[in-house]
Motif scaffolding. Sequence first.
Motif, PDB file in Angstrom:
ATOM      1  N   CYS A   1     -25.076  38.616 -13.082  1.00 60.97           N
ATOM      2  CA  CYS A   1     -23.984  37.661 -12.976  1.00 60.97           C
ATOM      3  C   CYS A   1     -23.823  37.174 -11.528  1.00 60.97           C
ATOM      4  O   CYS A   1     -24.225  37.831 -10.575  1.00 60.97           O
ATOM      5  CB  CYS A   1     -22.692  38.324 -13.448  1.00 60.97           C
TER       6      CYS A   1
ATOM      7  N   ASP B   1     -21.015  36.949 -10.093  1.00 58.67           N
ATOM      8  CA  ASP B   1     -19.812  37.627  -9.576  1.00 58.67           C
ATOM      9  C   ASP B   1     -20.066  38.190  -8.166  1.00 58.67           C
ATOM     10  O   ASP B   1     -21.061  38.871  -7.927  1.00 58.67           O
ATOM     11  CB  ASP B   1     -19.448  38.752 -10.542  1.00 58.67           C
TER      12      ASP B   1
ATOM     13  N   GLY C   1     -22.230  35.279 -16.127  1.00 54.71           N
ATOM     14  CA  GLY C   1     -22.433  35.856 -17.453  1.00 54.71           C
ATOM     15  C   GLY C   1     -23.867  36.271 -17.742  1.00 54.71           C
ATOM     16  O   GLY C   1     -24.187  36.588 -18.887  1.00 54.71           O
TER      17      GLY C   1
ATOM     18  N   HIS D   1     -21.755  43.535 -16.169  1.00 54.47           N
ATOM     19  CA  HIS D   1     -20.804  44.332 -15.383  1.00 54.47           C
ATOM     20  C   HIS D   1     -19.418  44.326 -16.020  1.00 54.47           C
ATOM     21  O   HIS D   1     -19.090  43.445 -16.831  1.00 54.47           O
ATOM     22  CB  HIS D   1     -20.735  43.795 -13.946  1.00 54.47           C
TER      23      HIS D   1
ATOM     24  N   CYS E   1     -16.023  41.048 -16.378  1.00 53.78           N
ATOM     25  CA  CYS E   1     -16.774  39.807 -16.138  1.00 53.78           C
ATOM     26  C   CYS E   1     -15.922  38.592 -16.529  1.00 53.78           C
ATOM     27  O   CYS E   1     -15.491  38.449 -17.678  1.00 53.78           O
ATOM     28  CB  CYS E   1     -18.077  39.823 -16.938  1.00 53.78           C
ATOM     29  N   GLY E   2     -15.691  37.718 -15.574  1.00 49.96           N
ATOM     30  CA  GLY E   2     -14.871  36.531 -15.823  1.00 49.96           C
ATOM     31  C   GLY E   2     -15.490  35.584 -16.834  1.00 49.96           C
ATOM     32  O   GLY E   2     -14.785  34.951 -17.634  1.00 49.96           O
TER      33      GLY E   2
HETATM   34 ZN   LIG Z   1     -19.604  38.349 -14.463  1.00 45.08          ZN
END
Ligand SMILES: [Zn+2]
Length: 190
Positions: free
Chosen positions: A51, A53, A76, A104, A107-108
Amino acid sequence: MERLTAEEAYERLRAGNERFLNDALEGAGRDEARRRLLAQSQHPFAVIHCCADSRVAPEIAFDTGIGELFVVRVAGNVANRSTIASIEYAVANLGTRLIVVMGHDNCGAVAAAIAGGEISPSLDYLLEYIQPAVRSSDDPDPDAVARRNVQVSAERLVTESDIIREAVANDGARIVTAFYHPATGQIELV
Ligand SMILES: [Zn+2]
């Protein structure tokens, strides 16, 4: 730099995350000598498909230097045309034999996919790749969906790419899944 088998690469990642967890980073291979060594070519020992992130930083979490990881990041960790093509390049042209698909906690992108609705054409396109995990997860918990999403991406690498499927079947390549816990730094390698 030496070329590693999938098994050697796996062990190197495991050891690197162990150092990260113990606050014992070596931080090797991040200097001028390494840059010079890699000026003309690269042979990364692992692909990390993860991801975007900001808390998920593979080179730090696996304690690796420049030229060691071929990192493919997208929110994602979805396996779409662009990410699959990037991984194909590493497998076919750089000789990389270990592919790690890593999700993870918290995760947004996964949370947004679960929430649904329209956000923007580009985000909607991206989140569409996470919907199969939302639909097929046994557990509606976002972290469970994120784990399912890792499986979906790993499966797609094989079903959607002749190059990756061939490398796994006949040329020593291996796909493993991983799950990162940003709060502790621990990476579960499967
Ligand atoms: Zn994520």
